[in-house]
Design a protein around this motif. Sequence first.
Motif, PDB file in Angstrom:
ATOM      1  N   ARG A  91       0.929  -1.552   0.187  1.00 45.47           N
ATOM      2  CA  ARG A  91       0.423  -0.105  -0.360  1.00 45.47           C
ATOM      3  C   ARG A  91       0.659   0.987  -0.021  1.00 45.47           C
ATOM      4  NH1 ARG A  91      -1.852   3.640   4.343  1.00 45.47           N
ATOM      5  NH2 ARG A  91      -3.309   4.603   4.198  1.00 45.47           N
ATOM      6  N   ASP A  92       0.639   2.076  -0.760  1.00 47.32           N
ATOM      7  CA  ASP A  92       1.355   3.340  -0.840  1.00 47.32           C
ATOM      8  C   ASP A  92       3.418   3.177  -0.812  1.00 47.32           C
ATOM      9  OD1 ASP A  92      -1.772   4.872  -1.294  1.00 47.32           O
ATOM     10  OD2 ASP A  92      -1.287   5.088   0.640  1.00 47.32           O
ATOM     11  N   GLY A  93       3.241   1.854  -1.748  1.00 42.91           N
ATOM     12  CA  GLY A  93       4.935   1.937  -1.702  1.00 42.91           C
ATOM     13  C   GLY A  93       5.732   1.017  -0.610  1.00 42.91           C
ATOM     14  N   GLU A  94       4.749   0.875   0.470  1.00 42.01           N
ATOM     15  CA  GLU A  94       4.951   0.527   1.165  1.00 42.01           C
ATOM     16  C   GLU A  94       4.750  -1.555   1.478  1.00 42.01           C
ATOM     17  OE1 GLU A  94       4.771   1.275   5.557  1.00 42.01           O
ATOM     18  OE2 GLU A  94       3.433   2.980   4.597  1.00 42.01           O
ATOM     19  N   THR A  95       5.888  -2.137   1.569  1.00 48.61           N
ATOM     20  CA  THR A  95       5.341  -3.531   1.367  1.00 48.61           C
ATOM     21  C   THR A  95       4.722  -4.193   3.266  1.00 48.61           C
ATOM     22  OG1 THR A  95       7.625  -4.595   1.292  1.00 48.61           O
ATOM     23  CG2 THR A  95       5.865  -3.413  -0.994  1.00 48.61           C
ATOM     24  N   GLY A  96       4.920  -5.480   3.179  1.00 46.49           N
ATOM     25  CA  GLY A  96       5.058  -6.069   4.239  1.00 46.49           C
ATOM     26  C   GLY A  96       4.370  -7.892   4.212  1.00 46.49           C
ATOM     27  N   ALA A  97       4.748  -8.628   5.131  1.00 52.55           N
ATOM     28  CA  ALA A  97       3.892  -9.921   4.864  1.00 52.55           C
ATOM     29  C   ALA A  97       3.273 -10.511   6.488  1.00 52.55           C
ATOM     30  CB  ALA A  97       5.167 -11.256   4.564  1.00 52.55           C
ATOM     31  N   LEU A  98       2.360 -11.364   6.048  1.00 59.11           N
ATOM     32  CA  LEU A  98       1.342 -11.627   7.580  1.00 59.11           C
ATOM     33  C   LEU A  98       1.650 -12.966   7.398  1.00 59.11           C
ATOM     34  CD1 LEU A  98      -1.478  -8.785   7.673  1.00 59.11           C
ATOM     35  CD2 LEU A  98       0.376  -9.050   8.391  1.00 59.11           C
ATOM     36  N   ALA A  99       1.795 -13.634   8.818  1.00 61.19           N
ATOM     37  CA  ALA A  99       1.575 -15.071   8.543  1.00 61.19           C
ATOM     38  C   ALA A  99       0.502 -15.363   9.678  1.00 61.19           C
ATOM     39  CB  ALA A  99       2.834 -15.825   9.567  1.00 61.19           C
ATOM     40  N   ALA A 100      -0.483 -16.633  10.317  1.00 61.80           N
ATOM     41  CA  ALA A 100      -1.605 -16.620  10.684  1.00 61.80           C
ATOM     42  C   ALA A 100      -1.557 -16.036  11.961  1.00 61.80           C
ATOM     43  CB  ALA A 100      -1.542 -17.894  10.831  1.00 61.80           C
ATOM     44  N   GLY A 101      -2.359 -15.434  12.782  1.00 57.54           N
ATOM     45  CA  GLY A 101      -2.500 -14.528  13.651  1.00 57.54           C
ATOM     46  C   GLY A 101      -1.945 -13.395  13.171  1.00 57.54           C
ATOM     47  N   ASP A 102      -1.473 -13.103  12.416  1.00 57.00           N
ATOM     48  CA  ASP A 102      -0.793 -11.919  12.432  1.00 57.00           C
ATOM     49  C   ASP A 102      -1.481 -10.529  12.078  1.00 57.00           C
ATOM     50  OD1 ASP A 102       1.983 -12.966  12.954  1.00 57.00           O
ATOM     51  OD2 ASP A 102       2.949 -12.348  11.574  1.00 57.00           O
ATOM     52  N   ALA A 103      -1.350  -9.695  12.099  1.00 54.66           N
ATOM     53  CA  ALA A 103      -2.870  -8.877  12.009  1.00 54.66           C
ATOM     54  C   ALA A 103      -1.446  -7.274  11.597  1.00 54.66           C
ATOM     55  CB  ALA A 103      -3.355  -8.370  13.348  1.00 54.66           C
ATOM     56  N   LEU A 104      -2.138  -6.290  10.373  1.00 56.25           N
ATOM     57  CA  LEU A 104      -1.907  -5.398  10.331  1.00 56.25           C
ATOM     58  C   LEU A 104      -2.016  -3.880  10.320  1.00 56.25           C
ATOM     59  CD1 LEU A 104      -0.184  -3.929   7.923  1.00 56.25           C
ATOM     60  CD2 LEU A 104      -1.280  -4.128   6.033  1.00 56.25           C
ATOM     61  N   LEU A 105      -2.233  -3.139  11.125  1.00 55.29           N
ATOM     62  CA  LEU A 105      -2.893  -2.253  12.182  1.00 55.29           C
ATOM     63  C   LEU A 105      -3.199  -0.454  10.894  1.00 55.29           C
ATOM     64  CD1 LEU A 105      -5.109  -0.494  13.890  1.00 55.29           C
ATOM     65  CD2 LEU A 105      -3.004  -0.104  15.381  1.00 55.29           C
ATOM     66  N   ILE A 106      -3.622  -0.276  10.360  1.00 50.30           N
ATOM     67  CA  ILE A 106      -3.834   0.926   9.231  1.00 50.30           C
ATOM     68  C   ILE A 106      -4.556   2.443   9.997  1.00 50.30           C
ATOM     69  CG2 ILE A 106      -4.043   1.880   6.858  1.00 50.30           C
ATOM     70  CD1 ILE A 106      -3.909  -0.690   6.017  1.00 50.30           C
ATOM     71  N   LYS A 107      -3.990   2.989  10.679  1.00 53.64           N
ATOM     72  CA  LYS A 107      -4.365   4.354  11.438  1.00 53.64           C
ATOM     73  C   LYS A 107      -4.612   5.083  10.514  1.00 53.64           C
ATOM     74  CE  LYS A 107      -2.474   3.449  16.349  1.00 53.64           C
ATOM     75  NZ  LYS A 107      -1.495   3.894  17.368  1.00 53.64           N
ATOM     76  N   ASP A 108      -6.137   6.207  10.368  1.00 56.02           N
ATOM     77  CA  ASP A 108      -6.352   7.336   9.884  1.00 56.02           C
ATOM     78  C   ASP A 108      -6.237   6.750   8.155  1.00 56.02           C
ATOM     79  OD1 ASP A 108      -6.980   8.279  12.048  1.00 56.02           O
ATOM     80  OD2 ASP A 108      -4.438   9.051  12.073  1.00 56.02           O
ATOM     81  N   ALA A 109      -6.794   5.426   7.923  1.00 49.22           N
ATOM     82  CA  ALA A 109      -6.839   5.263   6.304  1.00 49.22           C
ATOM     83  C   ALA A 109      -7.407   5.829   5.686  1.00 49.22           C
ATOM     84  CB  ALA A 109      -7.079   3.771   6.139  1.00 49.22           C
ATOM     85  N   THR A 110      -6.972   7.183   4.600  1.00 44.22           N
ATOM     86  CA  THR A 110      -7.706   7.473   3.807  1.00 44.22           C
ATOM     87  C   THR A 110      -9.310   6.763   2.678  1.00 44.22           C
ATOM     88  OG1 THR A 110      -5.540   7.590   2.470  1.00 44.22           O
ATOM     89  CG2 THR A 110      -6.254   9.237   3.802  1.00 44.22           C
ATOM     90  N   ALA A 111      -9.050   6.513   1.973  1.00 47.71           N
ATOM     91  CA  ALA A 111      -9.838   5.547   1.241  1.00 47.71           C
ATOM     92  C   ALA A 111      -9.110   5.265  -0.139  1.00 47.71           C
ATOM     93  CB  ALA A 111     -11.349   6.659   0.290  1.00 47.71           C
ATOM     94  N   THR A 112      -7.947   4.530   0.309  1.00 48.59           N
ATOM     95  CA  THR A 112      -7.381   3.658  -0.933  1.00 48.59           C
ATOM     96  C   THR A 112      -6.867   2.286  -0.381  1.00 48.59           C
ATOM     97  OG1 THR A 112      -4.936   4.329   0.271  1.00 48.59           O
ATOM     98  CG2 THR A 112      -5.333   6.188  -0.038  1.00 48.59           C
TER      99      THR A 112
END
Length: 197
Positions: A152-173
Amino acid sequence: MRILRAGDHKRMPWKNGKGETVEIAVFPPDASINDFDWRISMATVAEDGPFSIFPGIDRTLAILDGNGMVLDVEGSSPVLLTTASDPLAFPADIPVAARLKDGAITDLNVMTRRDGLAHTLIRIDVDGGKTVRLSPATCLLLCHRGTLSFRRDGETGALAAGDALLIKDATATALEIDGEARCYLASITQADLRTTN
């Protein structure tokens, strides 16, 4: 964006003392179970019984694992929830009783303070590439099973089972995800900006 690893989730007793909750995220960050604005957590239910009462809170529940649970929400007909069911929204400050269908279950709970906040919770099954539209909100994507990568917006990463990605104040993207996983997306908004998915 911030990755919340499964091993870092906080474990704590239920408000009614009859089980344990795995807290994925809470706001404010140091809030207790009595004074949070919003909270996302998982719990294992191993016996029939009443839910804890949370005054002024709205709640949505999804079944992650197990053979299902019947929820008897005061004022409504009993509802059988399974891993195939859509998440169920209900007030957390009215009597709710749970009856297990066949053995223990694990559930996912999203709770927001009714005075000012609203939320939605949807299940997303990923098999290959997928674009997830984000509402203008605080969003949390939980990878329940499998693995996935995200961009998203040039940022990358990976999640395994049980992991979460928190996006604060997301815009409509959009969030680009790829992999094979079952995920849940919670979106938390100001009450006057309530949206549906």
